[in-house]
Design a protein around this motif. Structure first.
Motif, short mmCIF file in Angstrom:
data_model
loop_
_atom_site.label_atom_id
_atom_site.label_comp_id
_atom_site.label_asym_id
_atom_site.label_seq_id
_atom_site.Cartn_x
_atom_site.Cartn_y
_atom_site.Cartn_z
N GLU A 273 1.05 -1.32 -0.11
CA GLU A 273 0.00 -0.06 0.47
C GLU A 273 0.79 0.81 0.52
O GLU A 273 0.89 1.99 -0.93
CB GLU A 273 -1.31 0.06 1.13
CG GLU A 273 -1.75 -0.88 1.31
CD GLU A 273 -3.31 -1.04 2.19
OE1 GLU A 273 -2.72 -0.50 3.46
OE2 GLU A 273 -4.34 -1.82 1.87
N ILE B 68 0.88 4.27 -2.73
CA ILE B 68 0.31 5.27 -3.20
C ILE B 68 1.71 6.47 -2.98
O ILE B 68 1.73 7.42 -3.67
CB ILE B 68 -0.21 5.81 -1.32
CG1 ILE B 68 -1.07 4.15 -1.05
CG2 ILE B 68 -0.45 7.12 -0.75
CD1 ILE B 68 -1.76 4.58 0.48
N TRP C 157 -1.53 15.86 -2.23
CA TRP C 157 -1.89 15.09 -0.63
C TRP C 157 -1.80 15.67 0.50
O TRP C 157 -1.57 16.66 0.47
CB TRP C 157 -0.25 14.52 -0.78
CG TRP C 157 0.24 13.32 0.61
CD1 TRP C 157 0.40 14.21 2.04
CD2 TRP C 157 -0.82 12.71 0.99
NE1 TRP C 157 0.76 12.96 2.68
CE2 TRP C 157 -0.40 11.94 2.37
CE3 TRP C 157 -1.23 11.15 -0.04
CZ2 TRP C 157 -0.45 10.80 2.93
CZ3 TRP C 157 -1.47 10.14 1.30
CH2 TRP C 157 -1.11 9.50 2.12
N ARG D 217 -4.20 11.37 3.65
CA ARG D 217 -4.77 11.30 2.23
C ARG D 217 -4.52 12.27 0.76
O ARG D 217 -3.85 13.03 0.61
CB ARG D 217 -5.99 10.97 2.14
CG ARG D 217 -7.17 12.08 2.36
CD ARG D 217 -8.47 11.66 3.14
NE ARG D 217 -9.86 11.52 1.86
CZ ARG D 217 -10.58 12.26 0.60
NH1 ARG D 217 -10.90 13.64 1.80
NH2 ARG D 217 -10.82 12.14 -0.11
N ALA E 169 -6.12 0.99 -5.10
CA ALA E 169 -6.37 2.50 -4.74
C ALA E 169 -7.96 2.82 -4.26
O ALA E 169 -8.01 3.63 -3.58
CB ALA E 169 -5.29 2.98 -5.21
N LYS F 183 -10.02 2.24 -2.32
CA LYS F 183 -10.29 2.31 -1.18
C LYS F 183 -9.60 3.58 -0.37
O LYS F 183 -10.51 3.82 -0.03
CB LYS F 183 -10.38 0.88 -0.06
CG LYS F 183 -8.72 1.00 0.40
CD LYS F 183 -8.23 -0.10 0.88
CE LYS F 183 -6.57 -0.27 1.45
NZ LYS F 183 -6.38 -1.88 2.17
N PHE F 184 -8.86 4.32 -0.88
CA PHE F 184 -7.54 5.65 -0.76
C PHE F 184 -8.53 6.77 -1.12
O PHE F 184 -8.05 7.72 -1.03
CB PHE F 184 -6.18 5.42 -0.95
CG PHE F 184 -6.05 4.55 0.16
CD1 PHE F 184 -5.82 4.32 1.44
CD2 PHE F 184 -5.32 3.27 -0.60
CE1 PHE F 184 -5.02 3.39 1.91
CE2 PHE F 184 -4.78 2.15 -0.04
CZ PHE F 184 -4.50 2.04 1.14
N LYS G 138 -10.23 7.26 1.99
CA LYS G 138 -9.77 6.62 3.39
C LYS G 138 -8.24 6.96 3.41
O LYS G 138 -7.98 7.10 2.41
CB LYS G 138 -10.12 5.07 3.88
CG LYS G 138 -8.95 4.41 4.93
CD LYS G 138 -9.33 3.13 4.49
CE LYS G 138 -8.29 2.29 5.67
NZ LYS G 138 -7.96 1.54 5.97
N PHE H 18 -4.79 7.72 5.18
CA PHE H 18 -3.40 6.77 5.21
C PHE H 18 -2.39 6.80 6.30
O PHE H 18 -0.83 7.38 5.98
CB PHE H 18 -2.57 5.98 3.80
CG PHE H 18 -1.60 4.90 3.31
CD1 PHE H 18 -2.18 3.77 4.45
CD2 PHE H 18 -0.31 4.74 3.86
CE1 PHE H 18 -1.41 2.63 4.43
CE2 PHE H 18 0.00 3.45 4.01
CZ PHE H 18 -0.14 2.17 4.21
#
Length: 183
Positions: free
Chosen positions: A121, A125, A136, A142, A160, A162-163, A166, A168
């Motif tokens: 992950e 990212i 960012w 995020r 990706a 889910k981001f 959400k 990180f």
């Protein structure tokens, strides 16, 4: 109301009051109940059952942070070789993880898999952040991008999605661990 009825009612109230608690307490109670309900089985028997829900580790942000903190603590030449942490280091990391989180009884393999997942992950990212028109948010940790750009991101990095909503928060900590070590 008889005295036995009164005792029963008080017993129910006491039971209800003690049944509540922190999530950690609830997990401990469930683990004890599960252990009492099922007869002891060998690890071979458990693997044969093949139930994904039984084997699946329930990770949360706090557990992930604890793991990353321990990995950073053991990010030293005596604990790591070219291919990652030594088996002795992993044993120490897992032992300290269980001491800090006694309700999370994951095997070494599950903890190592989680480390690999977090590393994947982080790399993903990091790649997404390099794209033009992507920014960012340091406060929310995020990715910020317009909806059409998110479509392209998800095409090139299917996991990706889910981001999109959400954060990180472990990005910086994982960067300290993996920068210079990732291909």
């Amino acid at each position: 109301m008889t005295s036995s009825d009164l005792k029963k009612e008080m017993s129910v109230e006491v039971t209800m009051m003690t049944a509540r608690g922190t999530p950690r307490l609830s997990l401990l109670k469930k683990a004890v109940e599960r252990d009492r309900a099922s007869p002891p089985t060998s690890s071979v028997t458990k693997r044969r059952r093949g139930s994904p829900k039984e084997d699946r580790a329930q990770w949360n942000a706090s557990l992930e942070k604890d793991l990353v903190d321990l990995l950073r603590e053991h990010d030293t030449p005596e604990h790591k070789g070219q291919n990652g942490w030594s088996s002795e280091a992993w044993n120490t990391i897992v032992k300290k993880f269980h001491q800090k989180n006694p309700y999370a009884r994951y095997e070494n393999k599950k903890i190592q898999e989680k480390e690999k997942e977090l590393k994947r992950e982080y790399k993903m990212i990091k790649e997404i952040r390099k794209q033009s028109s992507v920014s960012w948010d340091d406060r929310q940790c995020r990715i910020l991008a317009d909806p059409p750009l998110w479509k392209d991101i998800i095409i090139s990095h299917p996991k990706a999605g889910k981001f999109k909503t959400k954060g990180f928060p472990l990005f910086e900590a994982l960067g300290e661990l993996h920068d210079g070590q990732t291909a």
